[in-house]
Design a protein around this motif. Structure first.
Motif, PDB file in Angstrom:
ATOM      1  N   LEU A 143       0.936  -1.085  -0.059  1.00  0.00           N
ATOM      2  CA  LEU A 143       0.108  -0.005  -0.008  1.00  0.00           C
ATOM      3  C   LEU A 143       1.000   1.299   0.209  1.00  0.00           C
ATOM      4  CD1 LEU A 143      -3.179  -0.474   2.254  1.00  0.00           C
ATOM      5  CD2 LEU A 143      -2.902  -0.606  -0.126  1.00  0.00           C
ATOM      6  N   VAL A 144       2.192   1.167   0.321  1.00  0.00           N
ATOM      7  CA  VAL A 144       3.055   2.097   0.211  1.00  0.00           C
ATOM      8  C   VAL A 144       3.865   2.345  -0.888  1.00  0.00           C
ATOM      9  CG1 VAL A 144       4.987   3.421   1.403  1.00  0.00           C
ATOM     10  CG2 VAL A 144       3.309   1.934   2.873  1.00  0.00           C
ATOM     11  N   THR A 145       4.372   1.230  -1.587  1.00  0.00           N
ATOM     12  CA  THR A 145       5.068   1.254  -2.437  1.00  0.00           C
ATOM     13  C   THR A 145       4.447   1.479  -4.010  1.00  0.00           C
ATOM     14  OG1 THR A 145       5.221  -1.139  -2.661  1.00  0.00           O
ATOM     15  CG2 THR A 145       7.236   0.009  -1.692  1.00  0.00           C
ATOM     16  N   VAL A 146       3.285   0.635  -3.986  1.00  0.00           N
ATOM     17  CA  VAL A 146       2.705   0.711  -5.419  1.00  0.00           C
ATOM     18  C   VAL A 146       1.903   2.123  -5.599  1.00  0.00           C
ATOM     19  CG1 VAL A 146       0.508  -0.083  -6.668  1.00  0.00           C
ATOM     20  CG2 VAL A 146       2.081  -1.667  -5.479  1.00  0.00           C
ATOM     21  N   PRO A 147       1.377   2.808  -4.547  1.00  0.00           N
ATOM     22  CA  PRO A 147       0.885   4.206  -4.852  1.00  0.00           C
ATOM     23  C   PRO A 147       2.116   5.305  -5.188  1.00  0.00           C
ATOM     24  CG  PRO A 147      -0.179   3.408  -2.862  1.00  0.00           C
ATOM     25  CD  PRO A 147       1.008   2.681  -3.353  1.00  0.00           C
ATOM     26  N   ILE A 148       3.303   5.165  -4.696  1.00  0.00           N
ATOM     27  CA  ILE A 148       4.294   5.881  -5.069  1.00  0.00           C
ATOM     28  C   ILE A 148       4.572   5.814  -6.663  1.00  0.00           C
ATOM     29  CG2 ILE A 148       6.935   6.421  -4.574  1.00  0.00           C
ATOM     30  CD1 ILE A 148       6.403   5.979  -1.711  1.00  0.00           C
ATOM     31  N   LEU A 149       4.854   4.542  -6.611  1.00  0.00           N
ATOM     32  CA  LEU A 149       5.257   4.279  -8.075  1.00  0.00           C
ATOM     33  C   LEU A 149       4.165   4.557  -9.369  1.00  0.00           C
ATOM     34  CD1 LEU A 149       6.739   0.427  -8.093  1.00  0.00           C
ATOM     35  CD2 LEU A 149       7.988   2.512  -8.937  1.00  0.00           C
ATOM     36  N   PHE A 150       3.050   4.470  -8.759  1.00  0.00           N
ATOM     37  CA  PHE A 150       1.732   4.823  -9.571  1.00  0.00           C
ATOM     38  C   PHE A 150       1.926   6.513  -9.878  1.00  0.00           C
ATOM     39  CE2 PHE A 150      -2.424   5.841 -10.726  1.00  0.00           C
ATOM     40  CZ  PHE A 150      -2.416   4.956 -11.882  1.00  0.00           C
TER      41      PHE A 150
ATOM     42  N   MET B  99      13.245   2.124 -14.918  1.00  0.00           N
ATOM     43  CA  MET B  99      13.546   1.054 -14.363  1.00  0.00           C
ATOM     44  C   MET B  99      14.175   0.889 -12.982  1.00  0.00           C
ATOM     45  SD  MET B  99      12.079  -1.482 -15.508  1.00  0.00           S
ATOM     46  CE  MET B  99      12.203  -3.135 -14.489  1.00  0.00           C
ATOM     47  N   PRO B 100      15.221   1.911 -12.915  1.00  0.00           N
ATOM     48  CA  PRO B 100      16.189   2.108 -11.540  1.00  0.00           C
ATOM     49  C   PRO B 100      15.120   2.458 -10.381  1.00  0.00           C
ATOM     50  CG  PRO B 100      17.187   3.122 -13.380  1.00  0.00           C
ATOM     51  CD  PRO B 100      16.006   2.470 -13.863  1.00  0.00           C
ATOM     52  N   VAL B 101      14.250   3.433 -10.680  1.00  0.00           N
ATOM     53  CA  VAL B 101      13.414   3.838  -9.671  1.00  0.00           C
ATOM     54  C   VAL B 101      12.522   2.540  -9.037  1.00  0.00           C
ATOM     55  CG1 VAL B 101      11.380   5.506  -9.067  1.00  0.00           C
ATOM     56  CG2 VAL B 101      13.380   6.204 -10.303  1.00  0.00           C
ATOM     57  N   ILE B 102      11.882   1.932 -10.184  1.00  0.00           N
ATOM     58  CA  ILE B 102      10.972   0.831  -9.722  1.00  0.00           C
ATOM     59  C   ILE B 102      11.587  -0.255  -8.994  1.00  0.00           C
ATOM     60  CG2 ILE B 102       9.924  -1.315 -10.819  1.00  0.00           C
ATOM     61  CD1 ILE B 102       8.914   0.705 -13.061  1.00  0.00           C
ATOM     62  N   LEU B 103      13.022  -0.440  -9.436  1.00  0.00           N
ATOM     63  CA  LEU B 103      13.898  -1.667  -8.670  1.00  0.00           C
ATOM     64  C   LEU B 103      14.125  -1.327  -7.157  1.00  0.00           C
ATOM     65  CD1 LEU B 103      16.551  -2.954 -11.426  1.00  0.00           C
ATOM     66  CD2 LEU B 103      14.514  -3.798 -10.555  1.00  0.00           C
ATOM     67  N   LEU B 104      14.452   0.064  -7.270  1.00  0.00           N
ATOM     68  CA  LEU B 104      14.632   0.577  -5.798  1.00  0.00           C
ATOM     69  C   LEU B 104      13.585   0.464  -4.780  1.00  0.00           C
ATOM     70  CD1 LEU B 104      16.686   2.208  -4.111  1.00  0.00           C
ATOM     71  CD2 LEU B 104      15.159   4.312  -4.651  1.00  0.00           C
ATOM     72  N   LEU B 105      12.332   0.996  -5.257  1.00  0.00           N
ATOM     73  CA  LEU B 105      11.196   0.809  -4.562  1.00  0.00           C
ATOM     74  C   LEU B 105      10.857  -0.715  -4.212  1.00  0.00           C
ATOM     75  CD1 LEU B 105       9.179   3.753  -5.901  1.00  0.00           C
ATOM     76  CD2 LEU B 105       9.605   3.082  -3.471  1.00  0.00           C
ATOM     77  N   MET B 106      11.095  -1.547  -5.468  1.00  0.00           N
ATOM     78  CA  MET B 106      10.773  -2.902  -5.309  1.00  0.00           C
ATOM     79  C   MET B 106      11.601  -3.488  -4.156  1.00  0.00           C
ATOM     80  SD  MET B 106      11.069  -5.860  -8.249  1.00  0.00           S
ATOM     81  CE  MET B 106      12.465  -6.474  -7.777  1.00  0.00           C
ATOM     82  N   ASN B 107      12.846  -3.111  -4.065  1.00  0.00           N
ATOM     83  CA  ASN B 107      13.980  -3.656  -3.214  1.00  0.00           C
ATOM     84  C   ASN B 107      13.469  -3.366  -1.640  1.00  0.00           C
ATOM     85  OD1 ASN B 107      15.367  -5.362  -4.650  1.00  0.00           O
ATOM     86  ND2 ASN B 107      16.750  -3.724  -5.506  1.00  0.00           N
ATOM     87  N   ILE B 108      13.201  -1.978  -1.511  1.00  0.00           N
ATOM     88  CA  ILE B 108      12.693  -1.404  -0.323  1.00  0.00           C
ATOM     89  C   ILE B 108      11.488  -2.124   0.206  1.00  0.00           C
ATOM     90  CG2 ILE B 108      11.512   0.471   0.941  1.00  0.00           C
ATOM     91  CD1 ILE B 108      13.388   2.252  -0.856  1.00  0.00           C
ATOM     92  N   GLY B 109      10.489  -2.438  -0.678  1.00  0.00           N
ATOM     93  CA  GLY B 109       9.220  -3.068  -0.425  1.00  0.00           C
ATOM     94  C   GLY B 109       9.473  -4.743  -0.053  1.00  0.00           C
TER      95      GLY B 109
ATOM     96  N   TYR C 106       4.489 -11.987  -5.220  1.00  0.00           N
ATOM     97  CA  TYR C 106       3.598 -11.031  -5.951  1.00  0.00           C
ATOM     98  C   TYR C 106       4.167  -9.533  -5.949  1.00  0.00           C
ATOM     99  CZ  TYR C 106      -0.244 -14.557  -5.688  1.00  0.00           C
ATOM    100  OH  TYR C 106      -0.929 -15.723  -5.998  1.00  0.00           O
ATOM    101  N   SER C 107       4.813  -9.252  -5.005  1.00  0.00           N
ATOM    102  CA  SER C 107       5.359  -7.854  -5.075  1.00  0.00           C
ATOM    103  C   SER C 107       6.387  -7.782  -6.254  1.00  0.00           C
ATOM    104  CB  SER C 107       6.103  -7.181  -3.657  1.00  0.00           C
ATOM    105  OG  SER C 107       6.849  -8.155  -3.283  1.00  0.00           O
ATOM    106  N   THR C 108       7.247  -8.658  -6.537  1.00  0.00           N
ATOM    107  CA  THR C 108       8.240  -8.388  -7.705  1.00  0.00           C
ATOM    108  C   THR C 108       7.374  -8.626  -8.983  1.00  0.00           C
ATOM    109  OG1 THR C 108       8.685 -10.939  -7.457  1.00  0.00           O
ATOM    110  CG2 THR C 108      10.182  -9.463  -6.749  1.00  0.00           C
TER     111      THR C 108
END
Ligand SMILES: Nc1ncnc2c1ncn2[C@@H]1O[C@H](COP(=O)(O)OP(=O)(O)OP(=O)(O)O)[C@@H](O)[C@H]1O
Ligand SMILES: [Mg+2]
Length: 599
Positions: A160-167, A240-250, A278-280
């Protein structure tokens, strides 16, 4: 883009089928992490191989179904995108065919070519992608988050934190990169224009030694395209780097919350593995969005450009009054006609009053830019006058059905344009069912028959695009034959005899007389005007004077000047009955003879 929907409507069933297949694929993909978690919890951790086998086999079975669904999805998506592309291309082509001269001056050839080719392909690719990848990515993001919550909401809360930021980040990117990519598309248009122009005018470029200049022009445009594209891609590459960063934090968040919840007995190891899975997948699906953004903004630019053509108002002035076809005798009258191009305040023709008898011959004379071509185009009804009226056989020109009217006009435009094909094809362009005898007659009248039958393959000789393997004068005569073949009631020759020598021209005029049509010839030569029933002298968009050759000699100082300038020593031989041009020809011949004798 919304307008594209009308094109998709006929394929609703196929699109639904493609989406159903996609959902089957997706459902299986979403089920896999769940199955893996069950295998871990009930099999591996519990030390029982039975569930491993059972669930493992189920996974293989499901994968096979997913494969079949994927194949069908591709099949349906390809069918829809190719069919829609074909339909758009067909409509575009039909629309361009309907275009009036005024429409055609809005779009360059190069830009119409790009629209018919690149732009349609872009739409096809995007449609294919939207049914294969985009819909799937979107569903995967939603499905992945939902599944994570179904499995264990206490851990899934991280999403709920990572997906909205990415969005939010992706929406920002969409707006920004979208604009940039539309700029890229525009620059590509410029570049295509330069290439197109240079290919059509390659001889001119060489003749004027403009290769360096044109090369530099191309290079500048290419460089701009490179810079704009690089700049636009920079935005996409940052995704891509931003997504990977947020994904790893997630993932770290999920592991931490997972650890806490396993300790309190609120989660299992399998559940943690599943949620990481699921999150990856969700993050990867979001990653696809950068590609989608690029594609969508290009497709948006393309679709705008396509619909600009499709929706442009064709001001082909076909009348709605259902009048019947009429045969024209060839009486032409203009009453107070004024005209300007694209309604600009600059009037090209002003208060033109003239009257041509049926079957008479008229010469239009005037300096360059005086409006001769424009006058011809008004008679051919390629444009409408702003003011005044044009009457054909005493009826207003707009009371004739356009097709019916134009079929009775033989128009030879100033610029020679021949389509590719055999001489037979080229000449019978306006009269498809003409037989060889009729074609031969038209060629004879146009003074080109001897040349054509002298060619090894005669009428079957292929002439290249724009007739490259013919001389200027030969091409000009083919266009005259093309007009004569229609047996027109009104024949319009716009400077079409400029490349002919005096004798050939006289023969041509005589042959045309036998056709019994009202003949209007734009010319610069007094030798031609002398042979005509009437001469109109245009000066800067107005009729300076009109009448017979003799009338004008008496009345018009300008005409006298032109006449004298085209005669040797400025003194016309009044006593001789022979045409001055023939006299001149005699002199050229005798000069040549004496030169030869002196050698
Ligand atoms: N498609 C067009 N759009 C806007 N202006 C035009 C267009 N065609 C011609 N003009 C302008 O209209 C004027 C008359 O042009 P037109 O072609 O009728 O001259 P012309 O007498 O045939 O000249 P030429 O002897 O060089 O063929 C010119 O000033 C020209 O710049
Ligand atoms: Mg002209």
């Amino acid at each position: 883009m919304r307008k594209l929907l009308t094109y998709l409507r006929p394929y609703t069933i196929v699109i639904v089928a493609a989406l159903v297949m996609m959902f089957i694929e997706l459902a299986i993909e979403l089920a896999q992490p769940l199955i893996i978690s069950i295998i871990i919890d009930e099999g591996i951790i519990a030390g029982d191989s039975d569930p491993v086998w059972r669930w493992g086999l189920l996974m293989i079975g499901l994968s096979f179904i997913s494969l079949v669904a994927g194949v069908f999805n591709s099949f349906f998506a390809a069918h829809v995108s190719q069919s829609v592309g074909w339909q758009i291309r067909d409509d575009l082509f039909a629309k361009i065919q309907q275009f009036s001269f005024a429409n055609l001056s809005v779009f360059s050839n190069a830009s119409l070519t790009t629209r018919l080719t690149n732009d349609v392909t872009q739409i096809q690719n995007t449609l294919l992608m939207s049914m294969r990848i985009m819909a799937r990515a979107l569903a995967l993001v939603i499905g992945g988050v939902v599944m994570a919550f179904v499995i264990n909401w206490r851990i899934a809360i991280v999403l709920l934190v990572t997906v909205p930021i990415l969005f939010v980040f992706l929406v920002w990117l969409f707006v920004r990169a979208g604009r940039l990519f539309r700029g890229v598309q525009k620059q590509l248009d410029v570049l295509n224009g330069i290439v197109h122009e240079n290919l059509t005018a390659v001889r001119l470029v060489k003749a004027f030694v403009r290769r360096k200049f044109e090369g530099e022009r191309f290079q500048r445009a290419a460089e701009q395209l490179r810079d704009r594209t690089t700049f636009a891609f920079r935005y996409v590459e940052v995704t891509m780097p931003v997504i990977l960063l947020l994904m790893n934090i997630g993932i770290i968040g999920v592991l931490w919350l997972g650890n806490v919840n396993i300790n309190t007995g609120n989660a299992t190891t399998g559940e943690v593995v599943a949620i990481i899975n699921y999150s990856t997948r969700t993050a990867m699906a979001l990653g696809v969005f950068s590609m989608i953004i690029m594609n969508l903004s290009r497709a948006k630019a393309s679709s705008d450009r396509i619909f600009e053509v499709l929706e442009s108002k064709v001001d082909e002035f076909e009348n709605d009054k259902r009048v019947d076809d009429k045969a024209i005798v060839g009486d032409i009258r203009m009453a107070n006609v004024s005209f300007s191009y694209n309604s600009s305040p600059n009037q090209v023709l002003r208060n033109i009053d003239l009257s041509f008898e049926p079957k008479s011959s008229v010469a239009i004379l005037g300096a360059t830019g005086s409006g001769k071509t424009t006058l011809m185009q008004l008679i051919a009804r390629l444009y409408e006058p702003d003011d005044g009226q044009i009457y054909i056989d005493q009826s207003s020109i707009d009371t004739y059905p356009l097709k019916n009217y134009r079929e009775q006009i033989g128009y030879v435009p100033q610029a020679v344009t021949l389509l590719s094909g055999t001489i037979r094809d080229v000449v019978s362009f306006g009269h498809k069912h003409a037989d060889d005898e009729q074609i031969a007659k038209a060629l004879q009248a146009a003074q080109i028959y001897e040349t054509v039958i002298g060619l090894p393959e005669g009428l079957d000789t292929l002439i290249g695009q724009r007739g490259v393997n013919l001389s200027g004068g030969q091409k000009q005569r083919l266009t005259i034959a093309r007009a004569l073949l229609r047996k027109p009631s009104i024949l319009l020759l716009d400077d079409s005899t400029s490349a002919l020598d005096a004798t050939t021209e006289m023969n041509l005029l005589k042959a045309i007389e036998a056709y019994g049509c009202t003949t209007v010839i734009v010319t610069q030569k007094v030798s031609t005007t002398k042979a005509m029933d009437q001469v109109i002298l245009l000066n800067n968009g107005e009729i300076e004077s009109s009448g017979t050759h003799e009338d004008l000699l008496n009345r018009s100082a300008i005409y006298r000047e032109i006449y004298e300038s085209q005669h040797e020593r400025g003194i016309p031989n009044e006593k001789s009955n022979e045409s001055p041009i023939l006299l001149r020809l005699e002199k050229v011949k005798s000069d040549a003879r004496s030169k030869q004798a002196s050698r």
